[in-house]
Motif scaffolding. Structure first.
Motif, short mmCIF file in Angstrom:
data_model
loop_
_atom_site.label_atom_id
_atom_site.label_comp_id
_atom_site.label_asym_id
_atom_site.label_seq_id
_atom_site.Cartn_x
_atom_site.Cartn_y
_atom_site.Cartn_z
N CYS A 18 40.60 28.92 37.94
CA CYS A 18 41.54 29.93 37.20
C CYS A 18 41.52 31.28 37.91
O CYS A 18 42.70 32.25 37.91
N GLN A 19 40.52 31.63 38.62
CA GLN A 19 40.31 32.98 39.28
C GLN A 19 41.29 33.33 40.29
O GLN A 19 42.06 34.15 40.24
N LEU A 21 44.01 31.58 41.06
CA LEU A 21 45.34 31.44 40.36
C LEU A 21 45.75 32.58 39.68
O LEU A 21 46.74 33.15 39.94
N THR A 22 44.92 33.18 39.00
CA THR A 22 45.30 34.52 38.40
C THR A 22 45.57 35.69 39.50
O THR A 22 46.90 36.33 39.15
N VAL A 23 44.83 35.75 40.27
CA VAL A 23 44.83 36.56 41.40
C VAL A 23 46.45 36.51 41.92
O VAL A 23 47.12 37.28 42.18
N GLN A 25 49.07 34.64 40.94
CA GLN A 25 50.27 35.05 40.39
C GLN A 25 50.39 36.58 39.85
O GLN A 25 51.40 37.10 40.15
N ARG A 27 49.22 39.01 41.91
CA ARG A 27 49.51 39.69 43.14
C ARG A 27 50.87 39.63 43.49
O ARG A 27 51.54 40.57 43.94
N GLU A 50 44.32 33.68 48.42
CA GLU A 50 44.08 33.18 47.20
C GLU A 50 44.46 31.70 47.14
O GLU A 50 43.59 30.82 46.65
N ARG A 53 41.60 29.74 48.48
CA ARG A 53 40.59 29.48 47.47
C ARG A 53 41.04 28.45 46.49
O ARG A 53 40.12 27.75 45.84
N LEU B 12 40.24 39.98 41.75
CA LEU B 12 40.85 40.14 40.66
C LEU B 12 40.63 41.41 40.04
O LEU B 12 41.41 42.25 39.55
N PHE B 15 42.62 43.87 41.99
CA PHE B 15 44.29 43.80 41.76
C PHE B 15 44.50 44.18 40.35
O PHE B 15 45.35 45.04 40.21
N PRO B 102 44.65 31.19 33.84
CA PRO B 102 45.53 32.26 34.53
C PRO B 102 46.46 32.55 33.67
O PRO B 102 47.19 31.99 32.83
N PHE B 103 46.69 33.94 33.99
CA PHE B 103 47.91 34.77 32.98
C PHE B 103 48.75 35.62 34.03
O PHE B 103 48.31 35.82 35.15
#
Lengths: 72, 253
Positions: A18-19, A21-23, A25, A27, A50, A53, B12, B15, B102-103
């Protein structure tokens, strides 16, 4: 027991996945928001980092599944 | 709005800091629970964006520690685990909202705005210090009912000082919070802007001295809102050291 272990391992790996994937999305969204070509280029470059990763963590999940398959 | 991001994943964390800064907020990022609590005690932000998996006290411990002490801070929890019980626990410990990773960045900023709207609905948007009133919603300032026109940075500076009530804020802290500059930046911008704000408040209060009473200089330390509450001091009363005396003034450099 095996199923429980597998579930726990998958939960950990999903969490780790998830880490990046969040960055990734966020970014890309930020690059798009700026609207400038240079910002988008930086966003893509960082997003590719990312992706690496993400791939790493998907690989770890695949390995676990293969181990379970062999044990079956 | 002052925001603290607590996220142990550097990519993260940085960011989110960058993204929320673009939204116009003052944003700090720390990477562990202990640092978060320390920062909270010192600065009391408007919004805390808190990851749950953290070194040196995890997110749940941070929430427990904060319970009952930071009612004015909205809390948005970020989690990569989908367990319902965990989210329920966070909400019971005082979190206002939870987001599952993820969001999307757009969802994050929308939720931040929604949280602040909800807070603002119940909170008085007007900060008061003596005869000075600062309206955070209208971005306006008055003194004795007289409108004081401040620039964006001047407004942010005054807002920051009023929020800290009579606590002294040093130059490094103000540089970071208001200008998002490094604490050790070689600039006199804080002193210059304090003088700008003093002059404008002074004009609304009838004299330049009236501005000095609103924002006091604490010798060798920094600035704070005057203990007289912005009302004019009586002659003969002990004055704190004034910025105009020795500290560099003029144009910011």
């Amino acid at each position: 027991m095996v199923v429980q272990n597998l579930a726990e391992q998958m939960d950990d790996l999903l969490h780790a996945l998830c880490q990046p994937l969040t960055v990734l999305q966020c970014r890309l969204a930020l690059g798009e928001l700026s609207g400038e070509a240079s910002a988008m280029r930086v966003a893509i470059s960082e997003a590719l980092g990312e992706c690496a990763r993400v791939n790493e963590r998907v690989g770890a999940m695949r390995e676990i599944l293969q181990t379970v398959e062999r044990e079956r | 709005m002052q925001v603290l991001i607590v996220e142990d994943d550097a990519a993260l964390g940085l960011f989110l800091q960058k993204g929320l800064k673009l939204e116009g907020h003052q944003v700090e990022w720390v990477g562990d629970g202990e640092a978060a609590l320390e920062w909270m005690r010192e600065r009391r932000p408007d919004l805390l964006v808190l990851d749950l998996s953290l070194p040196n006290r995890d997110g749940l411990e941070v929430l427990q520690e904060m319970q009952g002490h930071f009612d004015e801070t909205a809390i948005l929890v970020l989690t990569g685990r989908s367990m319902l019980e965990e989210r329920v626990r966070c909400l019971n410990l005082g979190a206002d909202d939870c987001m599952l990773k993820p969001f999307s960045f757009h969802e994050l900023t929308a939720r931040c705005r929604a949280l602040m709207r909800r807070r603002d609905r119940y909170a008085d948007p007007v900060l008061r210090h003596g005869d000075v009133e600062l309206n955070r919603m209208e971005r306006s300032v008055t003194r004795n009912g007289v409108e004081v026109e401040l620039t964006g940075k001047e407004f942010s500076l005054l807002e920051y000082l009023i929020q800290r009530k009579e606590r002294c804020c040093n130059r490094a802290e103000l540089l970071q919070a208001v200008w998002q500059m490094s604490a050790d930046a070689s600039t006199n911008v804080v002193d210059v802007y304090v003088n700008y704000v003093r002059k404008k408040l002074g004009a609304a209060g009838g004299s330049d001295d009236a501005g000095h009473a609103v924002i006091e200089t604490v010798r060798g330390e920094g600035y704070r809102m005057g203990s007289s509450g912005g009302e004019r001091k009586q002659p003969g009363r002990a004055q704190v050291y004034s910025v105009g005396s020795t500290w560099a003034q003029g144009a910011p450099r």
